[in-house]
Design a protein around this motif. Structure first.
Motif, PDB file in Angstrom:
ATOM      1  N   VAL A   1      -1.808  -8.792 -11.896  1.00 34.03           N
ATOM      2  CA  VAL A   1      -1.042  -7.695 -11.303  1.00 34.03           C
ATOM      3  C   VAL A   1      -1.918  -6.458 -11.416  1.00 34.03           C
ATOM      4  CG1 VAL A   1       1.093  -6.367 -11.383  1.00 34.03           C
ATOM      5  CG2 VAL A   1       1.092  -8.741 -12.158  1.00 34.03           C
ATOM      6  N   SER A   2      -2.130  -5.735 -10.310  1.00 31.70           N
ATOM      7  CA  SER A   2      -3.051  -4.595 -10.322  1.00 31.70           C
ATOM      8  C   SER A   2      -2.509  -3.431  -9.518  1.00 31.70           C
ATOM      9  CB  SER A   2      -4.409  -4.986  -9.722  1.00 31.70           C
ATOM     10  OG  SER A   2      -5.006  -6.013 -10.453  1.00 31.70           O
ATOM     11  N   CYS A   3      -2.939  -2.248  -9.919  1.00 33.87           N
ATOM     12  CA  CYS A   3      -2.699  -1.021  -9.162  1.00 33.87           C
ATOM     13  C   CYS A   3      -4.031  -0.290  -9.095  1.00 33.87           C
ATOM     14  CB  CYS A   3      -1.643  -0.165  -9.855  1.00 33.87           C
ATOM     15  SG  CYS A   3      -1.274   1.381  -8.979  1.00 33.87           S
ATOM     16  N   TYR A   4      -4.469   0.072  -7.888  1.00 37.39           N
ATOM     17  CA  TYR A   4      -5.822   0.603  -7.715  1.00 37.39           C
ATOM     18  C   TYR A   4      -5.935   1.461  -6.450  1.00 37.39           C
ATOM     19  CZ  TYR A   4      -5.612  -3.436  -4.702  1.00 37.39           C
ATOM     20  OH  TYR A   4      -5.190  -4.346  -3.766  1.00 37.39           O
ATOM     21  N   ARG A   5      -6.965   2.275  -6.423  1.00 38.59           N
ATOM     22  CA  ARG A   5      -7.272   3.107  -5.262  1.00 38.59           C
ATOM     23  C   ARG A   5      -8.298   2.382  -4.395  1.00 38.59           C
ATOM     24  NH1 ARG A   5      -9.574   7.285  -7.749  1.00 38.59           N
ATOM     25  NH2 ARG A   5     -11.694   6.812  -7.132  1.00 38.59           N
ATOM     26  N   TYR A   6      -8.109   2.445  -3.077  1.00 33.74           N
ATOM     27  CA  TYR A   6      -9.080   1.822  -2.176  1.00 33.74           C
ATOM     28  C   TYR A   6      -9.150   2.599  -0.865  1.00 33.74           C
ATOM     29  CZ  TYR A   6      -5.258  -0.308   0.539  1.00 33.74           C
ATOM     30  OH  TYR A   6      -4.146  -0.506   1.311  1.00 33.74           O
ATOM     31  N   GLU A   7     -10.190   2.318  -0.105  1.00 33.27           N
ATOM     32  CA  GLU A   7     -10.388   2.964   1.186  1.00 33.27           C
ATOM     33  C   GLU A   7     -10.152   1.946   2.290  1.00 33.27           C
ATOM     34  OE1 GLU A   7     -13.866   5.394   3.635  1.00 33.27           O
ATOM     35  OE2 GLU A   7     -14.049   5.116   1.470  1.00 33.27           O
TER      36      GLU A   7
ATOM     37  N   ALA B   1       0.843  -1.194   0.000  1.00 30.14           N
ATOM     38  CA  ALA B   1       0.000   0.000   0.000  1.00 30.14           C
ATOM     39  C   ALA B   1       0.875   1.240   0.000  1.00 30.14           C
ATOM     40  CB  ALA B   1      -0.912   0.005   1.225  1.00 30.14           C
ATOM     41  N   SER B   2       0.371   2.293  -0.637  1.00 30.82           N
ATOM     42  CA  SER B   2       1.105   3.550  -0.737  1.00 30.82           C
ATOM     43  C   SER B   2       0.130   4.716  -0.648  1.00 30.82           C
ATOM     44  CB  SER B   2       1.857   3.599  -2.073  1.00 30.82           C
ATOM     45  OG  SER B   2       2.479   4.842  -2.254  1.00 30.82           O
ATOM     46  N   ASP B   3       0.651   5.868  -0.237  1.00 29.13           N
ATOM     47  CA  ASP B   3      -0.151   7.090  -0.254  1.00 29.13           C
ATOM     48  C   ASP B   3      -0.009   7.819  -1.582  1.00 29.13           C
ATOM     49  OD1 ASP B   3      -1.059   6.836   2.426  1.00 29.13           O
ATOM     50  OD2 ASP B   3       0.870   7.594   3.143  1.00 29.13           O
ATOM     51  N   ASP B   4       0.965   7.393  -2.375  1.00 31.72           N
ATOM     52  CA  ASP B   4       1.342   8.124  -3.578  1.00 31.72           C
ATOM     53  C   ASP B   4       1.090   7.274  -4.830  1.00 31.72           C
ATOM     54  OD1 ASP B   4       2.762  10.207  -5.114  1.00 31.72           O
ATOM     55  OD2 ASP B   4       4.326   8.673  -5.292  1.00 31.72           O
ATOM     56  N   LYS B   5       0.296   7.809  -5.754  1.00 33.44           N
ATOM     57  CA  LYS B   5      -0.040   7.083  -6.982  1.00 33.44           C
ATOM     58  C   LYS B   5       1.195   6.800  -7.833  1.00 33.44           C
ATOM     59  CE  LYS B   5      -2.901   7.445 -11.151  1.00 33.44           C
ATOM     60  NZ  LYS B   5      -3.877   8.284 -11.885  1.00 33.44           N
ATOM     61  N   ALA B   6       2.097   7.764  -7.952  1.00 36.12           N
ATOM     62  CA  ALA B   6       3.284   7.582  -8.800  1.00 36.12           C
ATOM     63  C   ALA B   6       4.159   6.451  -8.289  1.00 36.12           C
ATOM     64  CB  ALA B   6       4.077   8.878  -8.883  1.00 36.12           C
ATOM     65  N   SER B   7       4.396   6.389  -6.975  1.00 36.45           N
ATOM     66  CA  SER B   7       5.238   5.314  -6.439  1.00 36.45           C
ATOM     67  C   SER B   7       4.523   3.963  -6.547  1.00 36.45           C
ATOM     68  CB  SER B   7       5.652   5.605  -5.000  1.00 36.45           C
ATOM     69  OG  SER B   7       4.534   5.629  -4.153  1.00 36.45           O
TER      70      SER B   7
ATOM     71  N   ILE C   1     -10.190   0.508   6.328  1.00 34.45           N
ATOM     72  CA  ILE C   1     -11.244   0.410   7.337  1.00 34.45           C
ATOM     73  C   ILE C   1     -11.383   1.720   8.095  1.00 34.45           C
ATOM     74  CG2 ILE C   1     -11.900  -0.766   9.486  1.00 34.45           C
ATOM     75  CD1 ILE C   1     -10.510  -3.271   8.355  1.00 34.45           C
ATOM     76  N   SER C   2     -10.266   2.410   8.310  1.00 32.39           N
ATOM     77  CA  SER C   2     -10.299   3.684   9.040  1.00 32.39           C
ATOM     78  C   SER C   2     -10.695   4.870   8.167  1.00 32.39           C
ATOM     79  CB  SER C   2      -8.937   3.951   9.687  1.00 32.39           C
ATOM     80  OG  SER C   2      -7.925   3.977   8.700  1.00 32.39           O
ATOM     81  N   GLY C   3     -10.969   4.619   6.876  1.00 36.06           N
ATOM     82  CA  GLY C   3     -11.445   5.675   5.989  1.00 36.06           C
ATOM     83  C   GLY C   3     -10.360   6.400   5.214  1.00 36.06           C
ATOM     84  N   ASN C   4      -9.108   5.961   5.323  1.00 31.01           N
ATOM     85  CA  ASN C   4      -8.017   6.585   4.567  1.00 31.01           C
ATOM     86  C   ASN C   4      -7.987   6.049   3.143  1.00 31.01           C
ATOM     87  OD1 ASN C   4      -7.087   8.012   6.850  1.00 31.01           O
ATOM     88  ND2 ASN C   4      -5.959   6.205   7.540  1.00 31.01           N
ATOM     89  N   ILE C   5      -7.621   6.912   2.199  1.00 30.47           N
ATOM     90  CA  ILE C   5      -7.475   6.502   0.803  1.00 30.47           C
ATOM     91  C   ILE C   5      -6.036   6.058   0.577  1.00 30.47           C
ATOM     92  CG2 ILE C   5      -7.598   7.241  -1.616  1.00 30.47           C
ATOM     93  CD1 ILE C   5     -10.316   7.008  -0.212  1.00 30.47           C
ATOM     94  N   LYS C   6      -5.890   4.864   0.028  1.00 30.66           N
ATOM     95  CA  LYS C   6      -4.567   4.310  -0.266  1.00 30.66           C
ATOM     96  C   LYS C   6      -4.533   3.847  -1.717  1.00 30.66           C
ATOM     97  CE  LYS C   6      -2.497   4.038   3.865  1.00 30.66           C
ATOM     98  NZ  LYS C   6      -1.152   4.560   4.136  1.00 30.66           N
ATOM     99  N   ILE C   7      -3.321   3.675  -2.218  1.00 31.54           N
ATOM    100  CA  ILE C   7      -3.113   3.102  -3.543  1.00 31.54           C
ATOM    101  C   ILE C   7      -2.465   1.743  -3.323  1.00 31.54           C
ATOM    102  CG2 ILE C   7      -2.163   3.427  -5.851  1.00 31.54           C
ATOM    103  CD1 ILE C   7      -4.040   5.695  -4.935  1.00 31.54           C
ATOM    104  N   GLY C   8      -3.158   0.699  -3.749  1.00 30.66           N
ATOM    105  CA  GLY C   8      -2.653  -0.654  -3.572  1.00 30.66           C
ATOM    106  C   GLY C   8      -2.048  -1.200  -4.844  1.00 30.66           C
TER     107      GLY C   8
END
Length: 200
Positions: A167-173, A117-123, A175-182
């Motif tokens: 193999v996937s890269c996607y945005r998700y929320e 998981a990442s906070d940054d889409k580019a990484s 459980i605590s409501g934070n947006i992450k990039i998986g």
């Protein structure tokens, strides 16, 4: 139920797939009859000494021997969460991963997901590309045409042994409501592993 969802997901994925052949335009919308899905003879189905179809109890025991901790409190009968016992990351395929999930159907192991998981889409996209390159060294990939804006990139591997990898890269929320990039690498079996037989 999970097997049905996987099959529906696979069917929908196949209808959206276009081949990653040289000279082919991956943005073309092809009908199901025109799809050129790339098939591999065999896709891996054994991980950390467990093979698709093994009982979930055996999977838990063997993963614990390999240094994983079973997060029973936030797992279900069909989705089991694991983490490394000793450190934040664990190694698989010469890459570091934060999370390990096991999918089950009828008490049998039928899928595995390695995830970061990442906070940054580019990484996250850079991580996706690194995973994709590693998978391309072993298998022929089929590119997925995306219509979902929460999925940034996806490639699939189809095996004649009824095993699929993605193999996937996607945005998700979270459980605590934070947006992450998986970014993840998921393997799953399309075989029907029957549950316990209660016939006389």
């Amino acid at each position: 139920m999970k097997k049905i969802l996987l099959l529906i997901s696979l069917f929908l994925g196949i209808t959206l797939i276009s081949c990653n052949n040289k000279g082919a335009n991956s943005k073309n919308n092809k009908s199901e009859e025109e799809l050129d899905t790339i098939w591999n003879d065999r896709v891996q189905e054994t991980f950390f000494d467990v093979t698709f179809g093994d009982s979930i109890n055996d999977v838990i025991a063997k993963l614990e021997k390999h240094g994983f901790y079973y997060k029973k409190s936030n797992s279900t009968d069909v989705l089991l969460h694991f983490s490394s016992k000793e450190k934040r990351f664990f190694s698989f395929g010469n890459m570091n991963w934060e999370m390990l999930d096991i999918f089950a159907s009828n008490g049998r192991f039928d899928g595995i997901r390695f995830m970061n998981a990442s906070d940054d889409k580019a990484s996250a996209l850079n991580n996706y590309n690194n995973i994709k390159i590693a998978i391309e060294n072993k298998y022929s990939l089929t590119e997925v045409t995306l219509n979902d804006t929460t999925i940034y990139a996806s490639s699939m591997v189809f095996g004649k042994n009824q095993t699929v990898a993605e193999v996937s890269c996607y945005r998700y929320e979270t459980i605590s409501g934070n947006i992450k990039i998986g970014t993840d690498l998921t393997y799953y079996s399309l075989k029907n592993f029957a549950g316990p037989n209660d016939e006389l």
